[in-house]
Design an enzyme around this catalytic site. Structure first.
Site, PDB file in Angstrom:
ATOM      1  N   ASP A 250     -12.151  -4.018 -19.852  1.00 28.80           N
ATOM      2  CA  ASP A 250     -13.174  -5.013 -20.414  1.00 28.80           C
ATOM      3  C   ASP A 250     -12.145  -6.241 -20.954  1.00 28.80           C
ATOM      4  O   ASP A 250     -11.003  -6.491 -20.415  1.00 28.80           O
ATOM      5  CB  ASP A 250     -13.957  -4.531 -21.516  1.00 28.80           C
ATOM      6  CG  ASP A 250     -15.379  -5.125 -22.022  1.00 28.80           C
ATOM      7  OD1 ASP A 250     -15.407  -6.487 -21.672  1.00 28.80           O
ATOM      8  OD2 ASP A 250     -16.352  -4.429 -22.372  1.00 28.80           O
ATOM      9  N   ASP A 251     -12.730  -7.213 -21.809  1.00 24.46           N
ATOM     10  CA  ASP A 251     -11.969  -8.398 -21.946  1.00 24.46           C
ATOM     11  C   ASP A 251     -10.487  -8.267 -22.490  1.00 24.46           C
ATOM     12  O   ASP A 251     -10.555  -7.254 -23.180  1.00 24.46           O
ATOM     13  CB  ASP A 251     -12.725  -9.115 -23.095  1.00 24.46           C
ATOM     14  CG  ASP A 251     -14.246  -9.911 -22.846  1.00 24.46           C
ATOM     15  OD1 ASP A 251     -14.760  -9.641 -21.555  1.00 24.46           O
ATOM     16  OD2 ASP A 251     -15.063  -9.903 -23.509  1.00 24.46           O
TER      17      ASP A 251
END
Ligand SMILES: *[C@@H]1O[C@H](CO)[C@@H](O)[C@H](O)[C@H]1NC(C)=O
Ligand SMILES: *[C@@H]1O[C@H](CO)[C@@H](O)[C@H](O)[C@H]1NC(C)=O
Length: 446
Positions: A250-251
């Site tokens: 994810d980020d």
């Protein structure tokens, strides 16, 4: 495809060289938190720990930290973890301590998820981020602390997250998954020279903290591991992240400040967040702000960033119901390669904690400067889509060059409900950013 590879290497090399000479010297996080030398040292093996990868060492970690907390040696205590694999349940750190992982030391989370302690939801989220109610305590946890260091010789903190990712995939999670390391209400934190691996959920989560330095860390999780954000500074100030490599599901870095009505009521912004010399790859965003920004986010500087094989290079995201603000954000000196979307600023991202969010609580987005961004193999240059009743203003794009997959150009920008300026942007930006009277938007925001 093979022909482009040497070209990219040359570009990357020149780019690196260019930003080194253009700065002349390296700016660093030092000064934000004083580095501590601890005279008092203990080893986890003094407390009966066995690094065989099988023995459960929870008691040793808890006793060692109890001893540090209650003996209160002048200058604090260093807890040494020698080479070996130390399996343990989650544990709390205490103030004035250094957790030191030797080369070859691994602190490994138990797979017995049913023994995992629960803690209260964060007030700025009102509930667990993924499930209602409480949330599992982070593997390594700190609440109300000061002067804590996690460092060493690049030893590993391994969350063994696979079991949690599967519970998420199968939809049988009862509460929100644990972060790997979380500090709450703490100040004077240094995390450096450690490898973080396979976090069940977010990797490093400083929330309601100030003066936090994270440097020389490596954060790794598989591309398909759900919600394994790298570093999420959340309602925190003076956070400095530098010289790190992050590759997760994810980020890589996402600056946050609470969720909808709970975040608005708690009202604690994230401010003065610096991110520099970070490299990595993410199926979602490289550098992100949001989408939970209800306490406000301001004074974010990200520079000298390399993002490759990723979903979005730079992503500022919020939603209706969030309220709060996003202002004075500067992202500069970014190189990206093989990215689906170069830049995305959006007012329609993310879910809500419950249906009590206020649809009239619109976020206020003003003053975002993105400059000196170079991309190759970028499928879409980007989009900037504000909200009809809350347009994004003072958006500045300057010296941005995003090359497409095949030719020199990617498809055009998409914009709505936005105003600002664009200087030397290729492919040419949307009309909303092109009016010359808006060029004041490109005054430096930081
Ligand atoms: C660790 O901290 C949490 C949250 O502050 C607390 O609920 C828990 O009791 C602590 N656990 C131990 C073993 O001290
Ligand atoms: C640990 O890793 C960092 C970041 O990758 C690196 O700069 C540093 O030299 C390493 N330290 C040791 C002792 O290997």
């Amino acid at each position: 495809m093979f022909r482009i590879q040497p070209l990219v290497s040359v570009l990357l090399c020149c780019f690196t060289f260019w930003f080194h000479i253009s700065f002349g010297y390296l700016i660093t996080c030092s000064g934000i938190v004083p580095m501590r030398y601890r005279n008092d040292k203990v080893s986890i093996t003094d407390f009966g720990a066995v690094g065989d990868g099988k023995t459960l060492n929870t008691k040793a970690f808890r006793e060692a930290i109890y001893r540090i907390q209650h003996l209160r040696r002048r200058g604090g205590t260093l807890l040494y973890v020698p080479p070996g694999v130390y399996l343990t349940e989650s544990f709390n750190l205490t103030s004035h301590m250094t957790l030191y992982l030797a080369r070859g030391a691994v602190i490994k989370a138990t797979q017995d998820t049913w023994t995992w302690p629960l803690v209260a939801p964060l007030p700025s989220y009102g509930r667990g981020r993924e499930r209602p109610g409480g949330r599992y305590m982070s593997f390594i946890h700190g609440d109300g602390l000061r002067d804590v260091v996690i460092t060493g010789e690049n030893g590993t903190i391994d969350g063994q997250g696979g079991i949690w990712w599967n519970m998420w995939r199968q939809g049988n999670l009862q509460f929100t998954r644990p972060n790997l390391v979380e500090f709450m209400n703490s100040r004077g934190i240094i995390i450096s020279n450690v490898i973080f691996k396979n976090s069940p959920f977010w990797n490093i989560h400083p929330v309601y903290c100030s003066n936090v330095v994270i440097r020389y860390v490596t954060i790794l999780a598989p591309t398909d591991s759900p919600n394994t954000d790298g570093i999420d500074p959340d309602s925190s100030s003076n956070v400095c992240i530098e010289d790190s490599f992050i590759s997760t599901g994810d980020d890589l870095v996402a600056v946050k400040s609470g969720w909808d009505e709970y975040g608005i009521a708690y009202g604690r912004p994230s401010s003065h967040i610096t991110i520099r010399r970070v490299t990595g790859s993410s199926p979602f965003a490289g550098i992100a702000v949001g989408s939970e920004t209800s306490g406000g986010v301001e004074h974010v500087l990200a520079e000298n960033i390399v993002i490759y094989n990723s979903g979005i290079g730079v992503n500022i995201k919020t939603n209706i119901g969030r309220g709060g603000f996003i202002k004075n954000i500067t992202v500069s000196q970014v190189f990206m390669e093989n990215v689906r979307t170069g830049i995305k600023i959006a007012g329609d991202t993310g879910d809500h904690p419950d249906n009590r969010f206020n649809p009239n609580a619109l976020p206020y987005v003003k003053g975002v400067t993105l400059k000196n961004i170079w991309g190759v193999k970028v499928q879409k240059a980007g989009s900037i889509q504000g909200l009809k009743n809350a347009p994004f203003t003072n958006i500045c794009l300057s010296k941005i060059n995003l090359h497409g997959m095949t030719g020199p150009r990617s498809p055009p920008w998409k914009c709505s409900d936005v105003s600002g300026a664009a200087i030397e942007v290729s492919p040419s930006p949307c009309a909303q950013l092109s009016s010359p009277q808006q060029s004041g938007s490109c005054a430096n925001h930081f």
